[in-house]
Design an enzyme around this catalytic site. Sequence first.
Site, PDB file in Angstrom:
ATOM      1  N   ASN A  36       5.388   3.529   0.271  1.00  0.00           N
ATOM      2  CA  ASN A  36       5.192   2.256   1.061  1.00  0.00           C
ATOM      3  C   ASN A  36       4.939   2.095   2.878  1.00  0.00           C
ATOM      4  O   ASN A  36       5.251   3.444   3.434  1.00  0.00           O
ATOM      5  CB  ASN A  36       6.246   1.349   0.996  1.00  0.00           C
ATOM      6  N   ARG A  37       5.241   0.983   3.200  1.00  0.00           N
ATOM      7  CA  ARG A  37       4.466   1.383   4.486  1.00  0.00           C
ATOM      8  C   ARG A  37       6.418   1.107   5.331  1.00  0.00           C
ATOM      9  O   ARG A  37       7.078   0.931   5.294  1.00  0.00           O
ATOM     10  CB  ARG A  37       4.217  -0.233   5.051  1.00  0.00           C
ATOM     11  N   HIS A  42       3.049   5.998   2.895  1.00  0.00           N
ATOM     12  CA  HIS A  42       3.469   6.802   0.988  1.00  0.00           C
ATOM     13  C   HIS A  42       3.268   8.188   2.052  1.00  0.00           C
ATOM     14  O   HIS A  42       2.302   9.112   1.302  1.00  0.00           O
ATOM     15  CB  HIS A  42       1.535   6.241   0.725  1.00  0.00           C
ATOM     16  N   HIS A  75       1.901   5.863  -8.607  1.00  0.00           N
ATOM     17  CA  HIS A  75       1.200   5.061  -7.611  1.00  0.00           C
ATOM     18  C   HIS A  75      -1.006   4.809  -9.311  1.00  0.00           C
ATOM     19  O   HIS A  75      -1.128   5.634  -8.772  1.00  0.00           O
ATOM     20  CB  HIS A  75       1.000   5.777  -7.054  1.00  0.00           C
ATOM     21  N   ASP A  82      -0.445  -8.173  -2.121  1.00  0.00           N
ATOM     22  CA  ASP A  82       0.017  -6.157  -2.038  1.00  0.00           C
ATOM     23  C   ASP A  82       1.591  -6.481  -1.845  1.00  0.00           C
ATOM     24  O   ASP A  82       2.076  -6.058   0.087  1.00  0.00           O
ATOM     25  CB  ASP A  82      -0.452  -5.995  -0.602  1.00  0.00           C
ATOM     26  N   GLN A 130       6.612  -3.154  -6.767  1.00  0.00           N
ATOM     27  CA  GLN A 130       5.263  -3.553  -5.102  1.00  0.00           C
ATOM     28  C   GLN A 130       3.812  -3.796  -6.525  1.00  0.00           C
ATOM     29  O   GLN A 130       3.479  -3.120  -7.104  1.00  0.00           O
ATOM     30  CB  GLN A 130       4.939  -1.883  -4.233  1.00  0.00           C
ATOM     31  N   GLU A 188       4.139  -0.652  -8.598  1.00  0.00           N
ATOM     32  CA  GLU A 188       4.970   0.384  -8.390  1.00  0.00           C
ATOM     33  C   GLU A 188       6.635   0.780  -8.157  1.00  0.00           C
ATOM     34  O   GLU A 188       6.760  -0.641  -6.359  1.00  0.00           O
ATOM     35  CB  GLU A 188       4.633   0.681  -7.111  1.00  0.00           C
TER      36      GLU A 188
END
Length: 354
Positions: free
Chosen positions: A84-85, A110, A180, A249, A287, A318
Amino acid sequence: MGITEDTFGTFCDPDTGVETKVQRYTLTCKTGIQVQVISYGAGVSDVLVPDKTGMKDHVTLGFDDIKGYLQFPYQGSSVGRRANRICKGKITIDGRTHQLSINNNDNHLHGGKRGWDKYLWESCINGRSVVFSRLSPDGEEGYPGDVLAQVKYTLDDDGGLHIDFEAMTTKATIINMTNHCFFNLAGHSSGQKGLFEHIVKVNADRFTPITKDLIPTGELSPVGGTAFDLQSPVSFGEAIPKAPDQGFDHNFCLHQVRRGELGFAARFHHPPTGRVLEVYTSEPGVQIYTGNFLPQEKGKMVGRNGTSYTYQGSFCCEPQNFPDAVNQANFPSDVCRPGQPYRHFMMYRFSVEK
């Protein structure tokens, strides 16, 4: 039933120029489910599941050879060092700030420009499991610490694909690993029509709102009365148009899931085929992503058997810690320290409802 091994192709490492065989492992169980995993990205390359008539189909996006996985990232792969971010790619641990690589607008996504999904992992069969491992060196993508990571896949007799992530570090760092896979229980070629037929339930009473760059604001907001209330079964066809920008998302905060213990996260059911996917995790979040960044035009992303994969033709579920947790004081910590191994246990359970 059991595990077989073959060669899926070759991979030339862009840093070393060394060409190495990509190993593929096929796991089968008595319910007729077949899973294939590959050493590139320690990823799931295929899941074959029968429907209520006994007809089998591929329920993940995938490719006929290794070239597709090299061209299109994150397809079934193990994502790390940090899924993730991360806002601006900056992390501060014990008062020291580290700048990670930037690969998603102004942010880190990621694991960076070359995350763990883009490496060839060591692999072996261990009993009823396939085990992948790699050493991520200190400074890779800006992360501190040498990290030894392992991913273990085990397919049980009831169609449960157990994925166990473990890692050890030499310095305090952050780790957040997940799988993923892009799923479509209607069949990998069924596109948006098949996706919208899915009935989804997510065991989450809160979610983390995000900015336009998909970075959490730091809030933990109740899902009640919002497009994110998926606590009761609802079709993607009904839920997605209500979501911001008509797609998900977002990180959902799981309800009554104790960190470190395997708990129920989500359920997906495709009534026309009867196929069911249940997701379990030992992490606090999941996620949900509905393929919003897949190509709008056909022919841009060609997968298995010449299938064109397009916008919202699949979904990801996820399990993981909350995005940007290191920068949010009220999120669960994702700091891993020497002598305190990281562990995340998750499971995809496939079945058929007749």
